[in-house]
Every structure is written in structure tokens, then in C-alpha cells.
Design an enzyme around this catalytic site. Structure first.
Site, mmCIF file in Angstrom:
data_model
loop_
_atom_site.group_PDB
_atom_site.id
_atom_site.type_symbol
_atom_site.label_atom_id
_atom_site.label_comp_id
_atom_site.label_asym_id
_atom_site.label_seq_id
_atom_site.Cartn_x
_atom_site.Cartn_y
_atom_site.Cartn_z
ATOM 1 N N MET A 263 -1.145 1.730 -2.591
ATOM 2 C CA MET A 263 -2.484 2.085 -2.144
ATOM 3 C C MET A 263 -3.244 0.833 -1.743
ATOM 4 O O MET A 263 -2.966 -0.263 -2.216
ATOM 5 C CB MET A 263 -3.250 2.796 -3.263
ATOM 6 C CG MET A 263 -3.584 1.896 -4.456
ATOM 7 S SD MET A 263 -4.659 2.706 -5.645
ATOM 8 C CE MET A 263 -4.978 1.349 -6.779
ATOM 9 N N CYS A 264 -4.210 0.963 -0.842
ATOM 10 C CA CYS A 264 -5.130 -0.130 -0.553
ATOM 11 C C CYS A 264 -6.033 -0.342 -1.765
ATOM 12 O O CYS A 264 -6.213 0.551 -2.581
ATOM 13 C CB CYS A 264 -6.003 0.210 0.656
ATOM 14 S SG CYS A 264 -5.087 0.514 2.177
ATOM 15 N N GLU A 265 -6.593 -1.536 -1.877
ATOM 16 C CA GLU A 265 -7.536 -1.809 -2.956
ATOM 17 C C GLU A 265 -8.790 -2.473 -2.408
ATOM 18 O O GLU A 265 -8.742 -3.240 -1.438
ATOM 19 C CB GLU A 265 -6.899 -2.676 -4.038
ATOM 20 C CG GLU A 265 -5.796 -1.965 -4.806
ATOM 21 C CD GLU A 265 -5.380 -2.708 -6.066
ATOM 22 O OE1 GLU A 265 -6.257 -3.324 -6.716
ATOM 23 O OE2 GLU A 265 -4.186 -2.666 -6.407
#
Length: 294
Positions: free
Chosen positions: A1-3
Site C-alpha cells: 500500500m502507499c503510505e
């Protein structure tokens, strides 16, 4: 996932410690990294479509004690829509109402090309940049002058509407405020921790690195750090699902959760007052006329 990652403080600081912890998250998000901050009111952005842990530029920024600001936003990308290019790397920037807005998104929005973007054309192919263009289009039309609680309420409603199209975690700033919104279904999470005196030792969670903030921070410095996943052993709190939190100078200016509670309390008290109103006896028009003549 992006953060996502954001910092907002009451004084200009260098993010050497917290940003060190964040760029380690590029191991799990190798499709790009970006960092935005404000030099007074102008936005400065560094970003590359490579893994942050392999970036000489990211490490150089981390070690730069002269790079100071009240506001920092950062993003590490795991691409879902759009290729691994500079144009698709967050954060994005647009000028709206004479302010430079920066924006980063975690999640995926469907049917995003149907959203009105007005004069703001995307440079890349991501759903994130498209919804940002849509947001600044709406802000330009609906928020005139300075932000206030009514503008924050409108923004919260707008983000809720966008959230209906998919998953949505966002961080955004106009150089004065930092806006952070957590997905209404709890997608991926969003957390915050407050930093203020008295300072103590803090340890990064992703590596064996500890720092005594009492030597780094003046007692008058206070602020908040926001991240998708907690970065340190400090006390972190989770955003509520669908919550918008707005910060300025390191302090919470608006929370959609607190605002809803205050409105509910106001309406409840108002109803209690109404319940205790003694109804006046009904009078005919002739009776009222006679009373007025006396």
C-alpha cells in the site's frame, strides 16, 4: 500500500528524525517517493519515481538541517493506477485562490475521470491527481476568502462524497493549514501523535535508532505528526473512520468528529428548551385587538 506522512508545528523545524523513519517504508512501496514543504508560503517539492531507500536525494534531504518548515508532507508509492513515472509520483501541487496546494492520496477511486476538473488538467495518469484537480476546482468555487469552520464542514462533506467512489486517505496543505482525512471504511489506517514538552527519548519502530528530543527541540516547540502507520514508540492515536482533522501551527483547528458531537449537543439542548416552553392560550383576532387598544 502507499503510505502518507505529514508534520505541522508552531515553529520551523527540520524533519531529520521522523523523515528518516518514513523513507524506510519505501521498501514496501517502491514505485516512488516525494516530499513537499513550504518556504514561507511557497511550496517546494522533491520527488522521484524510485524506491526511497535507494534515493540519494531522499537521504540528502533527510540529513539537511537547513531544510526547515512548519509544514511537511510526504508519500511513498505502490502504484495501482498509472505507471512508474515522475508525473505519477506524489505529492502534486496546484495554485488555487492564490495559494499553492499540495496533495497526496492513498487508496483507489473508481470512475474518477467523470469528476469535473475545470481548468486543472492532470499531468499524469493517476486517479489521485485527477481527484486533486477535482478538489481544487471545487475549493475555488466554494471556499472564498479564508478557511473557517463552515469551509471545513463543506470539505468534509466533499471528501465523504469522493469516498463513496472508492478508498480515500488524503493529506493536503495550502501552506497555512494541514488537512488529513481517513477513509470512511477504515482502509489502511491513519494515525497521529502530538509532540510537545517535556521531551524524552524516542525510538523508530523500523530500525534500531533512538534520539533524545530534549536535546533537539526547544521547549516552546509543539506539533503533530501524521502517518499511515505509526513510525515511533510514541503514543499514537487512530483517526476515526471518515474523520477530517485540520491543523494550524501545530494545533488542532477542526475535527469533523468533534464538530458533529458539538452540533448534536447543541440540537439536544435546543430541543430540551423547546420541550419546557409553556404553550400560550389561543386567542382570537378580536381578543388580541382589544388588548392592544387598552
Amino acid at each position: 500500500m502507499c503510505e502518507l506522512f505529514a508534520m505541522n508545528f508552531n515553529r520551523r523545524i527540520a524533519p531529520t528524525f521522523s523523515f528518516r523513519g518514513f523513507i524506510k517504508r519505501g521498501i514496501y512501496n517502491p514505485d516512488g517517493w516525494g516530499l513537499a514543504y513550504y518556504d514561507d508560503i511557497s511550496a517546494c517539492i522533491y520527488k522521484e519515481p524510485i524506491e526511497s531507500t535507494h534515493s540519494v536525494l531522499a537521504e540528502k534531504n533527510r540529513q539537511n538541517p537547513e531544510m526547515k518548515s512548519k509544514i511537511f508532507l510526504a508519500h511513498v508509492r505502490l502504484g495501482s493506477v498509472g505507471g512508474r513515472t515522475l508525473a505519477n509520483t506524489h505529492p502534486f501541487m496546484r495554485v488555487c485562490n492564490e495559494r499553492e496546494y499540495v496533495f497526496a492520496h492513498n487508496g483507489t477511486i473508481s470512475n474518477y475521470k467523470e469528476l469535473c476538473i475545470g481548468e486543472y488538467l492532470p499531468h499524469g495518469q493517476t486517479d489521485s491527481e485527477h481527484i486533486f484537480c477535482h478538489l481544487v476546482t471545487e475549493i475555488k468555487q466554494n471556499v472564498r476568502g479564508e478557511w473557517d469552520k463552515y469551509g471545513f464542514r463543506w470539505l468534509h462533506q466533499k471528501l465523504n462524497e469522493l469516498n463513496q467512489l472508492g478508498s480515500l486517505n488524503i493529506i493536503m496543505s495550502d501552506g497555512v493549514y494541514v488537512f488529513a482525512y481517513h477513509d470512511m471504511n477504515g482502509y489502511n489506517g491513519l494515525h497521529f501523535t502530538e509532540r510537545k514538552a517535556p521531551y524524552d527519548k524516542v525510538r523508530l519502530l523500523d530500525e534500531d535508532w533512538e534520539i533524545d528530543l530534549s536535546y533537539e527541540k526547544h521547549p516552546s516547540v509543539r506539533g503533530v505528526i501524521i502517518a499511515s502507520v505509526p513510525l515511533t514508540n510514541e503514543k499514537w492515536k487512530s483517526f476515526e473512520k471518515g474523520e477530517l482533522r485540520v491543523y494550524r501551527n501545530g494545533l488542532l483547528t477542526f475535527s469533523s468528529v468533534d464538530d458533529a458531537e458539538q452540533q448534536a449537543k447543541y440540537m439536544k439542548n435546543r430541543c430540551v428548551v423547546v420541550e419546557h416552553v409553556v404553550p400560550m392560550p389561543k386567542k382570537s383576532a378580536e381578543e388580541i385587538r382589544q388588548e392592544l387598544e387598552l
